[in-house]
Design an enzyme around this catalytic site. Structure first.
Site, mmCIF file in Angstrom:
data_model
loop_
_atom_site.group_PDB
_atom_site.id
_atom_site.type_symbol
_atom_site.label_atom_id
_atom_site.label_comp_id
_atom_site.label_asym_id
_atom_site.label_seq_id
_atom_site.Cartn_x
_atom_site.Cartn_y
_atom_site.Cartn_z
ATOM 1 N N THR A 32 -59.314 -59.747 -34.837
ATOM 2 C CA THR A 32 -60.790 -59.910 -34.189
ATOM 3 C C THR A 32 -61.802 -60.123 -35.111
ATOM 4 O O THR A 32 -63.008 -61.107 -34.954
ATOM 5 C CB THR A 32 -61.055 -59.240 -32.539
ATOM 6 O OG1 THR A 32 -59.375 -59.613 -31.950
ATOM 7 C CG2 THR A 32 -62.138 -60.011 -31.513
HETATM 8 P P1 AMP Z 1 -58.527 -56.734 -31.108
HETATM 9 O O1 AMP Z 1 -58.536 -55.203 -31.270
HETATM 10 O O2 AMP Z 1 -58.541 -57.193 -32.855
HETATM 11 O O3 AMP Z 1 -57.291 -57.597 -30.305
HETATM 12 O O4 AMP Z 1 -59.338 -57.141 -30.191
HETATM 13 C C1 AMP Z 1 -59.580 -58.157 -29.008
HETATM 14 C C2 AMP Z 1 -60.442 -57.723 -28.348
HETATM 15 O O5 AMP Z 1 -62.275 -57.553 -28.764
HETATM 16 C C3 AMP Z 1 -60.834 -58.232 -26.648
HETATM 17 O O6 AMP Z 1 -60.078 -57.262 -25.853
HETATM 18 C C4 AMP Z 1 -62.079 -58.431 -26.303
HETATM 19 O O7 AMP Z 1 -62.585 -57.216 -25.170
HETATM 20 C C5 AMP Z 1 -62.761 -56.940 -27.316
HETATM 21 N N1 AMP Z 1 -64.109 -57.669 -27.706
HETATM 22 C C6 AMP Z 1 -64.438 -59.672 -28.122
HETATM 23 N N2 AMP Z 1 -65.390 -59.277 -28.242
HETATM 24 C C7 AMP Z 1 -66.672 -58.392 -28.380
HETATM 25 C C8 AMP Z 1 -67.638 -57.667 -28.268
HETATM 26 N N3 AMP Z 1 -68.640 -58.448 -29.088
HETATM 27 N N4 AMP Z 1 -67.487 -56.189 -28.310
HETATM 28 C C9 AMP Z 1 -67.209 -55.917 -27.574
HETATM 29 N N5 AMP Z 1 -65.668 -55.982 -27.665
HETATM 30 C C10 AMP Z 1 -65.152 -57.279 -28.294
HETATM 31 ZN ZN ZN Z 2 -59.098 -61.644 -31.671
HETATM 32 ZN ZN ZN Z 3 -55.825 -58.698 -29.958
#
Ligand code: AMP
Ligand code: ZN
Ligand code: ZN
Length: 433
Positions: free
Chosen positions: A94
């Site tokens: 992400t």
């Molecule tokens: P991943 O671990 O790569 O799946 O990351 C996805 C998660 O990132 C989602 O569940 C979001 O809640 C979190 N997320 C997205 N944007 C933000 C942000 N600006 N700050 C903190 N967490 C975030």
């Molecule tokens: Zn993502």
């Molecule tokens: Zn994810």
């Protein structure tokens, strides 16, 4: 750079000239909620608005989700505009990909090399998804900073990094010598999709002089559901339908304001099913005395314990079933990954759907994740562009997501970026001329 007629029109409007643009008939399909009462109270129906650019991220929206028949608003935007299956950058996580989308450079160069990492220049510190100290983020400039400097007001309804006082010096969170979008919100997962959309519409309700011209909007629910149940779960299907309603609400809100918009709707990566039946247990072939694990899951970032480099390398490096491990400098070139000092000395990548861990899992699991080879079909990300700049019904060949920032620069009227990893060439067939 592809020169867009709308930029000239937008400039003409700013200069006070008559503006001949007629907004497209974008009305939401039946599932969309109506715009809130009073939405148009301050808006003169005669006002002809210049198009704004709205970058929407639907986290974890795997490109083939669009074909499930669950997202009529997205399907209509794709049919009436330009769509593609987009390759994320590596690693397909992400934070690295959201930063690529707004900077136009790959994670190896922009420095957000994973969702969690360390930096030899900042001993004792670890980057996590809540890190907003500017030094983590300053290796590449996000488009809202470039735009603000050019006098283009920006507003972000969430985006990784948008809460950072970009460019501020020092170890703190100092906003006084750094730059934010003009309007931004501290990330909070509990803010509903509806509230997110309504914030964007509210910003666009302002008088022209203080109205943002570049905005972002972020939805996390499709990714969350994908992690919980995998890409084929009923939860993902519910999340697709729900986020599509939010898109419908956005379209309705724009229509009520008579606000033309170039919508660029993207995902950061796809999603693939994982299971405790597909584990790569490092301690079955490594000696725990030789290494520490910085990150595990779809890939592993590994350091040798002092003096144990040779022992670790002898056991680790090379190809085995469902796993490849390299020294960081020897990661295949197509990943564009391994030069940044923030990347650990050893890196292992699992085959899509396999999970790397030091030890076997304590209990069985099944779910979904991402972070794998960015060219694997399971990581392919949604891309839809729709609005006055785009021709209808154009399906583009897959392209790398480093092209999105150059596209955004064209749409908002910024000059081509210098030293970026992508160009706007993939969109040559997409633009109206
Ligand atoms: P991943 O671990 O790569 O799946 O990351 C996805 C998660 O990132 C989602 O569940 C979001 O809640 C979190 N997320 C997205 N944007 C933000 C942000 N600006 N700050 C903190 N967490 C975030
Ligand atoms: Zn993502
Ligand atoms: Zn994810």
């Amino acid at each position: 750079m592809i020169r867009l007629p709308l930029t000239a029109l937008a400039l003409a409007l700013l200069a006070g000239c008559a503006y001949p643009y007629t907004p497209p008939a974008l009305s939401p399909v039946a599932t969309a909620a109506p715009a809130p009462a009073g939405a148009v109270a301050n808006v003169s129906p005669q006002e002809a608005r210049a198009p704004v650019t709205i970058l929407v991220s639907i986290d974890g929206f795997w490109a083939p989700y669009l074909q499930r028949g669950l997202s009529p608003n997205l399907a209509r935007l794709a049919a009436g505009g330009t769509s593609a299956s987009m390759r994320p950058s590596f690693p397909s996580k992400t934070f690295p990909n959201h930063w690529t989308l707004v900077t136009g450079v790959v994670p190896d160069r922009h420095g957000i090399v994973a969702n969690s990492f360390t930096d030899p220049a900042h001993p004792g510190q670890r980057f996590t998804m809540s890190s907003d100290q500017p030094y983590w983020w300053d290796e590449a400039e996000p488009i809202w900073v470039t735009a603000e400097r050019a006098g283009i007001p920006t507003a972000t309804m969430f985006w990784p990094g948008s809460n950072v006082a970009w460019g501020a010096t020092g170890e703190g969170h100092d906003a006084t010598n750094g730059m934010h979008p003009h309007d931004w919100q501290q990330y909070n997962k509990n803010v509903t999709d509806r509230q997110r959309v309504d914030s964007v519409i509210d910003w666009l309700r302002r008088p022209a002089a203080s109205r943002p011209r570049f905005l972002t909007l972020y939805f996390d629910e499709v990714d969350t559901a994908g992690h919980e149940g995998g890409p084929d779960s009923p939860g993902v299907n519910r999340a697709i339908a729900s986020v599509d309603q939010a898109i419908g609400r956005l379209i309705a809100g724009l229509a009520e304001l008579n606000q033309p918009a170039n919508l660029v709707i993207v995902a950061d990566h796809g999603m693939v099913a994982t299971s405790s039946d597909r584990m790569i247990v490092l301690n079955r072939f490594l000696d725990p005395a030789d290494y520490t694990l910085e990150e595990d899951g779809p890939f592993a970032s590994i350091r040798a314990k002092p003096g144990r480099e040779a022992a670790l390398e002898a056991r680790l490096l090379g190809h085995r079933d469902h796993l490849d491990c390299w020294r960081k400098g020897e990661i295949p070139a197509r990943f564009h990954y391994g030069r940044n000092p923030r990347i650990a000395p050893y890196f292992c990548l699992a085959e899509a759907g396999w999970t790397i861990a030091a030890k076997p899992p304590e209990k069985p699991f099944a779910g979904g994740t991402h972070g794998y080879d960015n060219a694997d079909p399971s990581m392919a990300a949604l891309f839809i562009a729709n609005g006055p700049a785009f021709r209808p019904g154009v399906k583009l060949a897959p392209f790398d997501n480093v092209a999105v920032a150059p596209l955004l620069r064209d749409l908002i009227g910024l000059p081509p970026g210098q030293g970026l990893d992508g160009t706007d060439r993939p969109f040559a067939r997409a633009f109206k001329r």
